[in-house]
Design a protein around this motif. Sequence first.
Motif, PDB file in Angstrom:
ATOM      1  N   ASP A 103       0.876  -1.174   0.000  1.00  0.00           N
ATOM      2  CA  ASP A 103       0.000   0.000   0.000  1.00  0.00           C
ATOM      3  C   ASP A 103       0.913   1.223   0.000  1.00  0.00           C
ATOM      4  O   ASP A 103       1.535   1.550   1.007  1.00  0.00           O
ATOM      5  N   LEU A 104       1.012   1.861  -1.131  1.00  0.00           N
ATOM      6  CA  LEU A 104       1.976   2.959  -1.297  1.00  0.00           C
ATOM      7  C   LEU A 104       1.249   4.256  -1.604  1.00  0.00           C
ATOM      8  O   LEU A 104       0.346   4.289  -2.443  1.00  0.00           O
ATOM      9  N   THR A 105       1.646   5.309  -0.914  1.00  0.00           N
ATOM     10  CA  THR A 105       1.125   6.641  -1.205  1.00  0.00           C
ATOM     11  C   THR A 105       2.299   7.603  -1.326  1.00  0.00           C
ATOM     12  O   THR A 105       3.205   7.593  -0.497  1.00  0.00           O
ATOM     13  N   LEU A 106       2.274   8.394  -2.364  1.00  0.00           N
ATOM     14  CA  LEU A 106       3.312   9.398  -2.597  1.00  0.00           C
ATOM     15  C   LEU A 106       2.668  10.773  -2.629  1.00  0.00           C
ATOM     16  O   LEU A 106       1.601  10.941  -3.220  1.00  0.00           O
ATOM     17  N   TRP A 107       3.302  11.762  -2.004  1.00  0.00           N
ATOM     18  CA  TRP A 107       2.820  13.128  -2.094  1.00  0.00           C
ATOM     19  C   TRP A 107       4.032  14.044  -2.114  1.00  0.00           C
ATOM     20  O   TRP A 107       5.168  13.576  -2.104  1.00  0.00           O
ATOM     21  N   GLY A 108       3.756  15.329  -2.125  1.00  0.00           N
ATOM     22  CA  GLY A 108       4.874  16.264  -2.239  1.00  0.00           C
ATOM     23  C   GLY A 108       5.493  16.185  -3.625  1.00  0.00           C
ATOM     24  O   GLY A 108       6.713  16.183  -3.794  1.00  0.00           O
ATOM     25  N   LEU A 109       4.650  16.096  -4.623  1.00  0.00           N
ATOM     26  CA  LEU A 109       5.129  15.905  -5.998  1.00  0.00           C
ATOM     27  C   LEU A 109       5.281  17.222  -6.740  1.00  0.00           C
ATOM     28  O   LEU A 109       5.396  17.256  -7.955  1.00  0.00           O
ATOM     29  N   GLY A 110       5.267  18.306  -6.003  1.00  0.00           N
ATOM     30  CA  GLY A 110       5.455  19.607  -6.631  1.00  0.00           C
ATOM     31  C   GLY A 110       4.164  20.355  -6.876  1.00  0.00           C
ATOM     32  O   GLY A 110       4.185  21.546  -7.153  1.00  0.00           O
ATOM     33  N   VAL A 111       3.050  19.660  -6.781  1.00  0.00           N
ATOM     34  CA  VAL A 111       1.746  20.306  -6.939  1.00  0.00           C
ATOM     35  C   VAL A 111       0.944  20.013  -5.679  1.00  0.00           C
ATOM     36  O   VAL A 111       0.723  18.848  -5.342  1.00  0.00           O
ATOM     37  N   ALA A 112       0.547  21.067  -4.998  1.00  0.00           N
ATOM     38  CA  ALA A 112      -0.200  20.867  -3.753  1.00  0.00           C
ATOM     39  C   ALA A 112      -1.476  20.091  -4.036  1.00  0.00           C
ATOM     40  O   ALA A 112      -2.228  20.428  -4.951  1.00  0.00           O
ATOM     41  N   GLY A 113      -1.715  19.059  -3.255  1.00  0.00           N
ATOM     42  CA  GLY A 113      -2.934  18.271  -3.428  1.00  0.00           C
ATOM     43  C   GLY A 113      -2.779  17.088  -4.352  1.00  0.00           C
ATOM     44  O   GLY A 113      -3.683  16.258  -4.460  1.00  0.00           O
ATOM     45  N   LEU A 114      -1.648  16.986  -5.005  1.00  0.00           N
ATOM     46  CA  LEU A 114      -1.428  15.869  -5.937  1.00  0.00           C
ATOM     47  C   LEU A 114      -0.776  14.712  -5.195  1.00  0.00           C
ATOM     48  O   LEU A 114       0.181  14.904  -4.437  1.00  0.00           O
ATOM     49  N   SER A 115      -1.299  13.548  -5.389  1.00  0.00           N
ATOM     50  CA  SER A 115      -0.723  12.373  -4.748  1.00  0.00           C
ATOM     51  C   SER A 115      -0.934  11.155  -5.642  1.00  0.00           C
ATOM     52  O   SER A 115      -1.777  11.161  -6.545  1.00  0.00           O
ATOM     53  N   MET A 116      -0.145  10.143  -5.370  1.00  0.00           N
ATOM     54  CA  MET A 116      -0.245   8.891  -6.124  1.00  0.00           C
ATOM     55  C   MET A 116      -0.523   7.767  -5.122  1.00  0.00           C
ATOM     56  O   MET A 116       0.052   7.738  -4.040  1.00  0.00           O
ATOM     57  N   HIS A 117      -1.386   6.871  -5.506  1.00  0.00           N
ATOM     58  CA  HIS A 117      -1.772   5.781  -4.615  1.00  0.00           C
ATOM     59  C   HIS A 117      -1.688   4.458  -5.358  1.00  0.00           C
ATOM     60  O   HIS A 117      -2.121   4.377  -6.509  1.00  0.00           O
ATOM     61  N   ALA A 118      -1.166   3.469  -4.694  1.00  0.00           N
ATOM     62  CA  ALA A 118      -1.126   2.131  -5.296  1.00  0.00           C
ATOM     63  C   ALA A 118      -1.353   1.088  -4.216  1.00  0.00           C
ATOM     64  O   ALA A 118      -0.780   1.162  -3.123  1.00  0.00           O
ATOM     65  N   LEU A 119      -2.212   0.180  -4.512  1.00  0.00           N
ATOM     66  CA  LEU A 119      -2.478  -0.939  -3.604  1.00  0.00           C
ATOM     67  C   LEU A 119      -2.438  -2.192  -4.468  1.00  0.00           C
ATOM     68  O   LEU A 119      -3.323  -2.418  -5.298  1.00  0.00           O
ATOM     69  N   GLY A 120      -1.382  -2.950  -4.290  1.00  0.00           N
ATOM     70  CA  GLY A 120      -1.199  -4.120  -5.137  1.00  0.00           C
ATOM     71  C   GLY A 120      -0.861  -5.349  -4.324  1.00  0.00           C
ATOM     72  O   GLY A 120      -0.476  -5.259  -3.157  1.00  0.00           O
ATOM     73  N   ARG A 121      -1.013  -6.469  -4.956  1.00  0.00           N
ATOM     74  CA  ARG A 121      -0.785  -7.721  -4.226  1.00  0.00           C
ATOM     75  C   ARG A 121      -0.032  -8.699  -5.121  1.00  0.00           C
ATOM     76  O   ARG A 121      -0.371  -8.875  -6.292  1.00  0.00           O
ATOM     77  N   LEU A 122       1.006  -9.279  -4.552  1.00  0.00           N
ATOM     78  CA  LEU A 122       1.716 -10.354  -5.226  1.00  0.00           C
ATOM     79  C   LEU A 122       1.321 -11.647  -4.527  1.00  0.00           C
ATOM     80  O   LEU A 122       1.309 -11.708  -3.308  1.00  0.00           O
ATOM     81  N   GLY A 123       1.007 -12.642  -5.307  1.00  0.00           N
ATOM     82  CA  GLY A 123       0.584 -13.885  -4.677  1.00  0.00           C
ATOM     83  C   GLY A 123       1.098 -15.097  -5.425  1.00  0.00           C
ATOM     84  O   GLY A 123       1.237 -15.075  -6.650  1.00  0.00           O
ATOM     85  N   ALA A 124       1.400 -16.119  -4.679  1.00  0.00           N
ATOM     86  CA  ALA A 124       1.822 -17.382  -5.291  1.00  0.00           C
ATOM     87  C   ALA A 124       1.575 -18.494  -4.294  1.00  0.00           C
ATOM     88  O   ALA A 124       1.557 -18.268  -3.076  1.00  0.00           O
ATOM     89  N   ASP A 125       1.357 -19.667  -4.815  1.00  0.00           N
ATOM     90  CA  ASP A 125       1.251 -20.821  -3.935  1.00  0.00           C
ATOM     91  C   ASP A 125       2.620 -21.474  -3.911  1.00  0.00           C
ATOM     92  O   ASP A 125       3.063 -22.039  -4.908  1.00  0.00           O
ATOM     93  N   VAL A 126       3.299 -21.358  -2.783  1.00  0.00           N
ATOM     94  CA  VAL A 126       4.668 -21.858  -2.735  1.00  0.00           C
ATOM     95  C   VAL A 126       4.699 -23.381  -2.842  1.00  0.00           C
ATOM     96  O   VAL A 126       5.730 -23.964  -3.165  1.00  0.00           O
TER      97      VAL A 126
END
Lengths: 509, 477
Positions: A103-126
């Motif tokens: 769950d990743l969130t990035l802000w402070g990208l040079g434009v006030a109010g701008l942010s990036m969000h990513a929620l990803g999942r890696l999965g495998a049956d070992v």
Amino acid sequence: MGTTALNRTLSAGAAGAALLLLVRVGGAGAQGYHLRLDTRIQSVSFRGWALDSIPVGDTVSTPGEGPTSPDGYAVRCLDGASYCAFFRPGPERRSQPLTTTADLTLWGLGVAGLSMHALGRLGADVGGADYWPGTDPAVQLLEGYAQYATHRATVRLGRQTVASRLGVTGFDGAEVSLRDRRRGLDVQGYLGWGLARGGVLPVTSPAVNPLDDFQPVSRQVVAGAEAGWRSSGADARIAYQREVDTKTDKFVSERLALQGSVRPHERVSLTAGADYDIAFGWWGNAEAALAYADRRVRAQVGVRRYRPHFDLWTIWGAFSPVPYRAADASLSVVAHRRFTARARYERYEFDDAEAATPLFQGAESTGWRWALGGTLTPAPAWTVDGEYRSEFGPGASSAGFAGSVAYAPSRRLSIALTGSSVKRPLEYRFNEAVAHTIGVDAEFEASTAVRLGLSASRYDESHDRPDAAAYDWDQLRLAARVVLQLGHGADLRGLPPSIRMLPGGRAER
Amino acid sequence: MTVRLLIALAVAIALPAGLRGQEAAARVRFDHFKHRSLFPTCVECHQGAGEDPDLPIWPEAESCATCHDGTTRPKVEWAPPTESRPSNVKFAHDLVSMMPRKTPQGERALTCGDCHLPADGTWMAVQRATPEGCLSCHGTGAAHLAESGDLCSTCHLPLPRAKRLRVADVAAFPEPPSHEVEGFARGTGHGALATGTSDPVAASCATCHARDFCLTCHVDAPEQPAIQALALDPRSLAIAVTLRAPPSHAEAGFLREHGAALRTDARQCATCHTRESCFACHAPSQPVSAALYARAPGRGAGAHPVRRPPDSHGANFSRGHAAVAASTPATCAGCHVRPDCLQCHRPDAAATPGYHRAGFLTVHPASAYARETSCSECHNVGSFCQTCHQSAGLVSTRALGSGYHDASPFFIVGHGQAARQSLESCTACHVERDCLKCHSALGGRRASPHGPGFDADRLRSKNPEMCAACHGKAIPG
């Protein structure tokens, strides 16, 4: 390269990419970021049935009983068929799903109010077997969008979900929200290519069609709009959503929902809502609930109606699923400062299915559920919880007890012993399953950035039948979890909504 | 073994304490009253308390030996103190000459007995000077700790200047009655006392407290001149203080209304709350946090709110939260972010039971058949239900009639009710072609699946593709 090998390769590649991204983010001093990595693994197994058959001539007939196989399995022989079918206990299915959710969130990208969000999942049956659902495909993007937020508006672009009365809808597209806080008004509109219901994959993905059924060849376009008004004493909201098959230009679904609540007193609320399926021309789900809540007592009485929703690219809606209507009540009382009791009850009845036949009478169409439980805190660090639940209704019933004894000497450590005993008979199959479980869970916060979890539980399961297909199935389930919280960015004023910075992990909340 | 260990521990703890007691007993204390017939004046021994302050205040140890020589009297081990007792009192004995006392007989110089003898003047019944003695001249008639705060500095140094006071001495400071008045913790209590003088901060505060003490609670310390007027002194932390939530925070509607209160006047909140304290519950956002000060050096840590669910979030809340969430999503968004929702709504394959109880896999048919909640809000029928049922041998793979539903001999002819009641459950094991074997206008038994509520015209207009699955190109109507 096989599917499993491909999954592993993709997992490794995605994990490497995530690490690279983290390194780059860590080096970007002007940015703020928050990354939560939740890695889990569990070892589980289950057992079902295996369809088998024997020639009619090999079956054994006993006077007063149905035919069986020579080794005692009840068989089903259709008129005129040369073989009879029966179900043996199936093979043990062992699986070790491993997932990492980032769950990743990035802000402070040079434009006030701008942010990036990513929620990803890696999965495998070992274990390589892939019996347990949820690890295919190996890389799953739950959300990934750019957001620009101001006091009055929010714009999101990318893969996202919207939650409304019509459900949690995922899509790749854009969403715009406008709000007037002073008047308590907000409107929202979204448009994009939809994802399959209850999943993060397009409806065209092979993973959502394991049985090779009919499947659309193109993704549906989803469009929706919502408007809401809120005040200190009442709220109201209306939502509309349509999905359109881009290949045929026909509707996949079209629904409208209304939802509202009033609070005549600070402890009393009345909430009601309903959704209408415009495509089918019938009402879907609806409910109304009157609730009272203070620190000692929480009580609710309500009525509700449930009717499943099917997309128009399936034929299921044409089979006229009937709704059930239910009345329910629940109560939770802090009877003593160390003891809280709770109870709930629901009774439901299906509408007339208009499908009765003389050869098949007496099928259940009503049912009930109830539960009675309590939580005891004999000392600040100790919590004892137990609940007995019973439900009876069409198709299946169940009854059983579940309890736990938890010791949490601090916020950093908790250990819990759990146990349960449940039984579940079926209406349409001879199969009374009984399961007894006992287990231990431990959570430890090694630091504000690291949280660890371990659990082990023993399952003793038996399936009782009046033939040789009865079986016992025991297993040991093990699970482990590591949560890492990484963050950077001291100036929290620049944080957009929807970021959380709590140490300790979301599961703590 | 355990008993022995306990005894050993008890001895280990008790022994040093006992030794300290013996040491104290061995230290000889001069009994003035016992010697009352020997000494006609105080200054005979305490010369420094007389006219010449340069002389020592204590007699020499050898002077005891004049009588206690070991022959006529037993020897005594007495030695004058090497330094004065740690104190924050400004008094010095050489000031006595400048302290005339008014008596009925007129003004006269202060004598030793005025402070160190009881009121009846019994000779050599020497006692330690008391605050009341000082206040008999310097006070207004009130008890020591109830005196006007302006008077504290008459006798006492501010804590940071009372260098010789130890942490234990500070911790032992008596608590004035003003501190016990209800509401003292509020700004209208201690705040008004601290700022209600012509000085930047009341002397009554500065006597016992320093800025470190205020920083235990005050986030807005840099904005409070009275706090800034106090010097830093970590010894002030010896006075234990606990930040307690004001009564308003326990009121029923507080959780719902505290946001509006903050927007109306953030100063009250800013006294005890940092911006970060909001984030204990709230998803960080500009509107919530901007009015408060961020955590920084020189500011108090303030309150540490513990995230707790509102009263509405009872034991059964997770089952019925959908309606409330759909009604007021902005309220939910105050504390929750979307990944919170997706944790259950898009479940993790490696997660242990959370929303569902332990053993749910075994009993899930009961919950699923009559949909206690909508399973498909979190689980995709294909990738979740069918995938698992396929592994368990529970999906239909051959001709219907294999006998899975063996508790009802005529299930296949009477399955209509069961299917219409729980079609979602059917689709977890069966695919469309299973049903089309009979329910198709193009072949099979041509059994119509349409039942109550079916609106052929509407569905044909919305999506005739669905009709074509059974009717081909010859869609009726």
